[in-house]
Design a protein around this motif. Structure first.
Motif, PDB file in Angstrom:
ATOM      1  N   ALA A   9     -34.818 -16.498  73.148  1.00 32.37           N
ATOM      2  CA  ALA A   9     -35.077 -16.847  71.759  1.00 32.37           C
ATOM      3  C   ALA A   9     -34.565 -15.797  70.785  1.00 32.37           C
ATOM      4  N   ALA A  10     -34.360 -14.586  71.261  1.00 31.11           N
ATOM      5  CA  ALA A  10     -33.853 -13.519  70.397  1.00 31.11           C
ATOM      6  C   ALA A  10     -32.358 -13.655  70.127  1.00 31.11           C
ATOM      7  N   ALA A  11     -31.709 -14.580  70.830  1.00 29.63           N
ATOM      8  CA  ALA A  11     -30.286 -14.853  70.626  1.00 29.63           C
ATOM      9  C   ALA A  11     -30.101 -16.310  70.226  1.00 29.63           C
ATOM     10  N   ASP A  12     -30.791 -16.693  69.164  1.00 26.64           N
ATOM     11  CA  ASP A  12     -30.775 -18.093  68.726  1.00 26.64           C
ATOM     12  C   ASP A  12     -29.797 -18.367  67.595  1.00 26.64           C
ATOM     13  N   GLY A  13     -29.038 -17.349  67.180  1.00 22.34           N
ATOM     14  CA  GLY A  13     -28.068 -17.546  66.113  1.00 22.34           C
ATOM     15  C   GLY A  13     -28.621 -17.342  64.719  1.00 22.34           C
ATOM     16  N   ILE A  14     -29.930 -17.084  64.604  1.00 20.23           N
ATOM     17  CA  ILE A  14     -30.548 -16.768  63.316  1.00 20.23           C
ATOM     18  C   ILE A  14     -30.577 -15.249  63.190  1.00 20.23           C
ATOM     19  N   PRO A  15     -29.975 -14.684  62.147  1.00 19.34           N
ATOM     20  CA  PRO A  15     -29.836 -13.222  62.078  1.00 19.34           C
ATOM     21  C   PRO A  15     -31.169 -12.489  62.029  1.00 19.34           C
ATOM     22  N   GLY A  16     -31.224 -11.375  62.733  1.00 18.84           N
ATOM     23  CA  GLY A  16     -32.310 -10.415  62.623  1.00 18.84           C
ATOM     24  C   GLY A  16     -31.755  -9.119  62.069  1.00 18.84           C
ATOM     25  N   ARG A  17     -32.633  -8.235  61.614  1.00 23.49           N
ATOM     26  CA  ARG A  17     -32.159  -7.021  60.953  1.00 23.49           C
ATOM     27  C   ARG A  17     -31.320  -6.148  61.877  1.00 23.49           C
ATOM     28  N   ALA A  18     -31.762  -5.956  63.111  1.00 25.43           N
ATOM     29  CA  ALA A  18     -31.048  -5.039  64.000  1.00 25.43           C
ATOM     30  C   ALA A  18     -29.644  -5.549  64.326  1.00 25.43           C
ATOM     31  N   SER A  19     -29.532  -6.827  64.685  1.00 25.73           N
ATOM     32  CA  SER A  19     -28.210  -7.361  65.030  1.00 25.73           C
ATOM     33  C   SER A  19     -27.308  -7.421  63.810  1.00 25.73           C
ATOM     34  N   LEU A  20     -27.875  -7.711  62.632  1.00 22.65           N
ATOM     35  CA  LEU A  20     -27.061  -7.767  61.422  1.00 22.65           C
ATOM     36  C   LEU A  20     -26.602  -6.370  61.014  1.00 22.65           C
ATOM     37  N   ASP A  21     -27.465  -5.370  61.200  1.00 27.51           N
ATOM     38  CA  ASP A  21     -27.052  -3.991  60.919  1.00 27.51           C
ATOM     39  C   ASP A  21     -25.879  -3.595  61.808  1.00 27.51           C
ATOM     40  N   ARG A  22     -25.913  -4.020  63.067  1.00 30.01           N
ATOM     41  CA  ARG A  22     -24.816  -3.703  63.979  1.00 30.01           C
ATOM     42  C   ARG A  22     -23.514  -4.370  63.524  1.00 30.01           C
ATOM     43  N   LEU A  23     -23.616  -5.619  63.091  1.00 28.21           N
ATOM     44  CA  LEU A  23     -22.428  -6.325  62.602  1.00 28.21           C
ATOM     45  C   LEU A  23     -21.925  -5.693  61.310  1.00 28.21           C
TER      46      LEU A  23
END
Length: 306
Positions: free
Chosen positions: A282-296
């Protein structure tokens, strides 16, 4: 405003500037003119390819791919400094960009920061794709940089323009783009100006990094319509889509500002990737989270606010 050079005149101008030019297949009739107008032309746009290998890149830029038909530029500049002509007319290289930038290029004046994507750049710009991975580490050989200088000057001179400010990078046109990465366009414009025998334009103010609001992005991801042509809920989606395109996770055709199913799937791939955080379930559902968006954001050069 300028009528595009004929194919013969383009070839003559490039060779007159001292470039080695290779003509590929039916480049003179390889275009996307049936999709929209070509011209008046107003400038030259420089890109990096995010590929390696001259022949594979030339084939890709001539043919395109299933999600983005070719040609993807007018010429490919390889690491030896050879210019490979792959298209003439309208090509899929510039995409949507900022109308204020276009007006500044036409006026050969100070360019504002690009913060909109509302104008069809494929109509107005010559495009050169330069073979480079675009990771900030892949080198730019002296011969390749010289060829970029010469190709830009050749077109500017032949089109009857006056200033090196007619040459811009993709990052200066479309929000969220980073190319060409590894040298500055200010430095390249200085070189072009010297070649043209004009004064080097003053360095332009460093563009401000795009800002993406996480809460608005999440709302868009959950509510945006799936197809283009319908209202876009948040323009910051384009910045994220451009980053996903540059990461090789989203086809360029889907960089339309709609956080639809294709963007959801691409962002999920980013979340699952090592660079994106190696998320699962569920943590890879395509809806951005802060940590993954910061990495991008760190990879693509934009800022995240809550």
């Amino acid at each position: 405003m300028a009528t595009p050079l004929s194919a013969d005149r383009l070839l003559q101008a490039l060779r007159a500037e001292g470039l080695r030019v290779v003509e590929h297949r039916s480049w003179r009739t390889n275009n996307r003119n049936h999709k929209g107008p070509w011209g008046p032309v107003e400038g030259v746009m420089i890109h990096h390819t995010v590929t390696s290998g001259a022949q594979a890149t030339v084939d890709l830029c001539y043919n395109g791919h299933s999600a983005l038909p070719g040609p993807l530029c007018h010429g490919v500049i390889d690491k030896t400094g050879t210019v490979h002509l792959v298209g003439y007319g309208r090509t899929n290289h510039a995409g949507l960009g900022d109308d204020d930038v276009l007006r500044a290029v036409m006026a050969e004046g100070t360019r504002p920061a690009d913060n909109e994507a509302n104008t069809d750049g494929n109509r107005y710009f010559w495009g050169f794709e330069c073979v480079n991975l675009g990771d900030g580490e892949d080198p730019w050989p002296a011969a390749q940089l010289l060829a970029i200088e010469r190709a830009s000057a050749a077109v500017i001179r032949a089109q009857g323009w006056r200033s090196a400010r007619r040459a811009i990078g993709h990052a200066e046109w479309q929000p969220g783009k980073i190319d060409p990465r590894g040298f500055t366009m200010d430095a390249m414009r200085g070189r072009i100006a010297t070649r043209l025998g004009t004064s080097a334009p003053a360095p332009l103010p460093a563009p401000q990094a795009p800002v993406v609001d996480l809460s608005r992005l999440i709302t868009a991801a959950r509510t945006d319509p799936a197809r283009s042509g319908t209202p876009v809920t948040y323009t910051g989606v384009r910045t994220v889509e451009a980053a996903l395109i540059d990461a090789g996770l989203l086809a360029k055709v889907y960089g339309d500002g709609h956080y639809g199913s294709s963007t959801v799937a691409a962002y999920a791939k980013w979340q699952r990737s090592k660079a994106g955080g190696s998320y699962t379930g569920a943590a890879a559902d395509g809806i951005p989270g802060r940590a993954s968006l910061d990495r991008l954001a760190k990879r693509a050069g934009f800022k995240v606010v809550a």
